[in-house]
Design a protein around this motif. Structure first.
Motif, PDB file in Angstrom:
ATOM      1  N   ALA A   1      -8.085   5.208   0.128  1.00 13.40           N
ATOM      2  CA  ALA A   1      -7.876   4.287   1.239  1.00 13.40           C
ATOM      3  C   ALA A   1      -7.362   4.972   2.496  1.00 13.40           C
ATOM      4  N   HIS A   2      -7.075   6.271   2.431  1.00 17.22           N
ATOM      5  CA  HIS A   2      -6.514   6.953   3.606  1.00 17.22           C
ATOM      6  C   HIS A   2      -7.620   7.210   4.627  1.00 17.22           C
TER       7      HIS A   2
ATOM      8  N   PRO B   1       0.826  -1.206   0.000  1.00 12.57           N
ATOM      9  CA  PRO B   1       0.000   0.000   0.000  1.00 12.57           C
ATOM     10  C   PRO B   1       0.862   1.259   0.000  1.00 12.57           C
ATOM     11  N   ALA B   2       0.205   2.379  -0.107  1.00 13.69           N
ATOM     12  CA  ALA B   2       0.920   3.657  -0.048  1.00 13.69           C
ATOM     13  C   ALA B   2       1.565   3.845   1.320  1.00 13.69           C
ATOM     14  N   GLU B   3       2.710   4.515   1.325  1.00 12.23           N
ATOM     15  CA  GLU B   3       3.406   4.826   2.573  1.00 12.23           C
ATOM     16  C   GLU B   3       3.337   6.332   2.821  1.00 12.23           C
ATOM     17  N   TYR B   4       3.002   6.703   4.056  1.00 12.39           N
ATOM     18  CA  TYR B   4       2.900   8.108   4.448  1.00 12.39           C
ATOM     19  C   TYR B   4       3.867   8.350   5.596  1.00 12.39           C
TER      20      TYR B   4
ATOM     21  N   PRO C   1       1.968   3.201  -5.046  1.00  6.26           N
ATOM     22  CA  PRO C   1       2.292   2.387  -6.219  1.00  6.26           C
ATOM     23  C   PRO C   1       1.583   2.895  -7.466  1.00  6.26           C
ATOM     24  N   GLY C   2       2.358   3.136  -8.511  1.00  4.93           N
ATOM     25  CA  GLY C   2       1.805   3.613  -9.770  1.00  4.93           C
ATOM     26  C   GLY C   2       1.935   2.568 -10.856  1.00  4.93           C
ATOM     27  N   TRP C   3       2.380   3.019 -12.020  1.00  4.33           N
ATOM     28  CA  TRP C   3       2.585   2.117 -13.159  1.00  4.33           C
ATOM     29  C   TRP C   3       3.473   0.940 -12.745  1.00  4.33           C
ATOM     30  N   ASP C   4       3.041  -0.278 -13.042  1.00 10.42           N
ATOM     31  CA  ASP C   4       3.811  -1.486 -12.767  1.00 10.42           C
ATOM     32  C   ASP C   4       4.177  -1.608 -11.288  1.00 10.42           C
ATOM     33  N   GLY C   5       3.403  -0.967 -10.425  1.00  9.81           N
ATOM     34  CA  GLY C   5       3.695  -0.996  -8.994  1.00  9.81           C
ATOM     35  C   GLY C   5       4.855  -0.129  -8.572  1.00  9.81           C
TER      36      GLY C   5
END
Length: 325
Positions: free
Chosen positions: A169-170, A42-45, A64-68
């Motif tokens: 998701a935040h 998942p995203a990291e903050y 995570p963007g293109w291709d993770g």
């Protein structure tokens, strides 16, 4: 700066006949499906220590963007109870996310604000997947341009949709009140995201958008990125222009617009030499959702400047997407 294009009454009626790729929807559903499947985390903050800003919390983000692949962003959260409406901002051409101190309007107005870096253009997000035959001129417009699968904007537009996925998701964010926003390239990316992300986008703020009606831009723009197409085709005489504009058809705002249903506020400068008004109206006139456009009669590529931001705040409040009342 003189007028650069058609009279306003002609612009409002401008609906050029355009050929959309037959597999446009399949191309993008496959692209986004692959990006989501490639995501391993998942995203990291990460809180920014020693931040000078006391009214907002600042987070250094990797999602995570293109291709993770990790994409950098800033998240600015006002010190207010949530869940908060949110704005996702995409950057102009050759610009990155910069410093958080440059992006205080939306958090000051009470919005969670995600400021997304542009891969390869900003300093924090590399573009490790250049085309296998990377012939380009100057900037990013022609990188991988002979193949839709390899074209630069396939990766960047995927990042933009995945930014919305991450923000939804935040825990501090109201997932039903996410607004996409940007000017110039950022405006074109906001329009593309509105067309690709469906109900995940509650509204779109599309200022002086680039990435719309590429052929018209190549024909008449006198400044900015569109002339890169002219230079490329002038140098690469053996490349069929139909192949180039065929690739661009998968990334054109005039094709994302009919797929976008969130309310949208556009803006245009009638003296804009970078994104000629007809390129903006070509997309605006095809936009499927509720829409309005602010016309700046003497505006150049800066459009309405800060006055447009005031208009946007009032417009969002009028649609239940404000932070008060």
């Amino acid at each position: 700066m003189p007028l650069t294009d058609m009279p306003l009454d002609e612009l409002r009626a401008y609906r050029p006949e355009l050929t959309e790729p037959d597999d446009f929807d399949d191309f993008w559903s496959g692209t986004l499906g692959a990006a989501r499947a490639a995501t391993a985390a998942p995203a990291e903050y990460r809180p920014v220590p020693g931040a000078r800003l006391t009214a907002v919390e600042v987070y250094d983000v990797r999602f995570p963007g293109w291709d993770g692949q990790p994409v950098a962003a800033w998240l600015l959260l006002p010190r207010a109870p949530g869940p908060l409406p949110a704005v996702v901002t995409y950057q102009g051409y050759s610009g990155g996310r910069g410093l958080p101190e440059e992006h205080l309007l939306w958090s000051a107005a009470g919005y969670a604000h995600l400021v997304v870096d542009s891969r390869g253009q900003g300093h924090e997000t590399p573009d490790p997947d250049p085309a296998r035959s990377p012939q380009w001129v100057g900037g990013f417009m022609t990188r991988g341009i002979t193949s839709p699968a390899e074209y630069y904007y396939r990766r960047l537009m995927t990042d933009c949709v995945r930014a919305v996925d991450a923000l939804r998701a935040h825990p501090a964010v109201d997932a039903d009140r996410i607004v996409v926003h940007g000017g110039s390239q950022g405006g074109g990316l906001a329009l593309a995201t509105a067309g690709l992300a469906g109900d995940a986008v509650a509204a779109a703020l599309v200022d002086v958008p680039f990435l719309c009606h590429y052929r018209r831009g190549a024909d008449i723009a006198s400044a900015g990125p569109y002339p890169e197409l002219v230079q490329y085709l002038g140098v690469h005489q053996r490349v069929d222009p139909a192949r180039v504009f065929g690739t661009l058809g998968y990334f054109d705002g005039v094709h994302f617009a009919p797929r976008a249903h969130a309310p949208a506020l556009f803006s245009v400068g009638l003296m804009d030499p970078v994104c000629p008004p007809s390129t903006v109206f070509a997309a605006y006139n095809r936009y499927a959702g509720e829409k309005d456009i602010t016309v700046w009669e003497f505006g150049d590529h800066a459009g309405g400047r800060a006055s447009q931001a005031v208009t946007q705040l009032d417009w969002l409040a009028g649609r239940g997407l404000g932070t008060r009342g």
